[in-house]
Design a protein around this motif. Structure first.
Motif, PDB file in Angstrom:
ATOM      1  N   GLU A   1     -30.982  37.638  20.600  1.00 19.72           N
ATOM      2  CA  GLU A   1     -30.230  37.664  19.352  1.00 19.72           C
ATOM      3  C   GLU A   1     -31.068  38.318  18.244  1.00 19.72           C
ATOM      4  O   GLU A   1     -32.281  38.218  18.220  1.00 19.72           O
ATOM      5  CB  GLU A   1     -29.862  36.239  18.932  1.00 19.72           C
ATOM      6  N   ASN A   2     -30.363  39.004  17.328  1.00 19.67           N
ATOM      7  CA  ASN A   2     -30.998  39.573  16.139  1.00 19.67           C
ATOM      8  C   ASN A   2     -32.139  40.528  16.478  1.00 19.67           C
ATOM      9  O   ASN A   2     -33.236  40.460  15.911  1.00 19.67           O
ATOM     10  CB  ASN A   2     -31.491  38.471  15.208  1.00 19.67           C
TER      11      ASN A   2
ATOM     12  N   CYS B   1     -33.317  34.674  22.864  1.00 25.82           N
ATOM     13  CA  CYS B   1     -32.354  35.117  23.883  1.00 25.82           C
ATOM     14  C   CYS B   1     -31.683  36.425  23.484  1.00 25.82           C
ATOM     15  O   CYS B   1     -30.485  36.610  23.725  1.00 25.82           O
ATOM     16  CB  CYS B   1     -31.307  34.040  24.164  1.00 25.82           C
TER      17      CYS B   1
ATOM     18  N   TRP C   1     -33.532  33.209  15.856  1.00 26.43           N
ATOM     19  CA  TRP C   1     -32.934  32.956  17.163  1.00 26.43           C
ATOM     20  C   TRP C   1     -33.664  33.715  18.254  1.00 26.43           C
ATOM     21  O   TRP C   1     -34.372  34.682  18.000  1.00 26.43           O
ATOM     22  CB  TRP C   1     -31.452  33.321  17.158  1.00 26.43           C
TER      23      TRP C   1
END
Length: 274
Positions: A142-143, A140, A138
């Motif tokens: 994320e993670n 943006c 992902w």
């Protein structure tokens, strides 16, 4: 049948795209991943709301990131028909770490040394060192996680040094390019933050634009975005390639994207007009 398949576009974009077309081309629009068949070189897609009713399509526009989209991108690359962006390029760019390795092979700004931690492997930063862990597929923000003490990876994880500076994105659309200054309240920066801005035309960093185009050409992508970090002393670092960059946050990018796609559709070829 000259039929178009749209994958991942929301209804407002589908509506505005239709309005730009001078001819009424039959369109199958799927906001989520469709079921497809590839038979003897012909691509067929299941009609929405029509179970196991498949129709042939001659061109595809793909815009979205889905958890399990790599098999579909691979099938589109196997088909080899007109697809925007290029299906093989999307396939090669989809997995985070392999994509980064390919981009590092051509960028001018790849001096940052990366690491990797396999499942259950511990990573111990040096005294006073802060590292960034990135995992999954992902974007943006994320993670991603900062850490300065021993961290044990739960899944395969990319490890990078934490670099302070200005997070910037080069967004390329055919012959046009924009530079976006990304913002955020924390160390994570994103185009979705209210403080993020598109720089005025002509102010994009020529070195970053040239580097981004070199990377895009290596993947065969007509449209993409490259994220960089620029340190206070001007040192530049490649962060990642976005094969499906957001086009709805900034109105000027949305309009340019829809014009670009409409031009490609009406040209009826595997490459858009400039």
């Amino acid at each position: 049948m000259n039929r178009l398949l749209l994958v991942g576009l929301d209804e407002p974009e589908v509506r505005d795209l239709r309005a730009r077309l001078s001819t009424q081309i039959p369109i199958v629009s799927c906001p989520v991943l469709p079921r497809i068949l590839l038979e003897a070189g012909e691509l067929l897609v299941e009609r929405p709301n029509a179970h196991e009713v498949y129709v042939p399509v001659s061109r595809v526009v793909f815009h979205g990131i889905f958890e399990d989209d790599l098999p579909l991108l691979t099938a589109l690359a196997l088909w080899g028909g007109p697809c925007l962006p290029l299906a093989r390029g999307m396939m090669d760019a989809r997995p985070r770490i392999p994509c980064l390795v390919r981009a590092l092979a051509v960028t001018r700004f790849g001096a940052m040394r990366r690491g990797y931690a396999d499942r259950a492997s511990p990573v111990s930063p040096k005294a006073g060192e802060t590292l960034v862990a990135k995992w999954g597929e992902w974007h943006c923000g994320e993670n991603k996680e900062l850490f300065s003490a021993t961290r044990r990876a739960e899944v395969p994880t990319l490890i990078e040094p934490f670099v302070r500076g200005e997070a910037t994105r080069i967004h390329v659309l055919g012959e046009r390019a924009w530079q976006i200054r990304m913002a955020g309240e924390t160390w994570l920066k994103s185009i979705h933050h209210a403080g993020s801005v598109v720089l005025p035309a002509g102010e994009a960093d020529p070195a970053l634009v040239e580097d981004a185009r070199r990377i895009g050409a290596a993947f065969g992508l007509e449209m993409f975005a490259i994220d960089y970090m620029v340190e206070p002393d001007g040192t530049k670092h490649l962060l990642e390639l976005n094969h499906i960059p957001n086009v709805t946050v900034f109105p000027e990018l949305r309009e340019a994207y829809l014009d670009f796609v409409a031009s490609w559709i009406e040209a009826g070829s595997a490459r858009p007009r400039s």
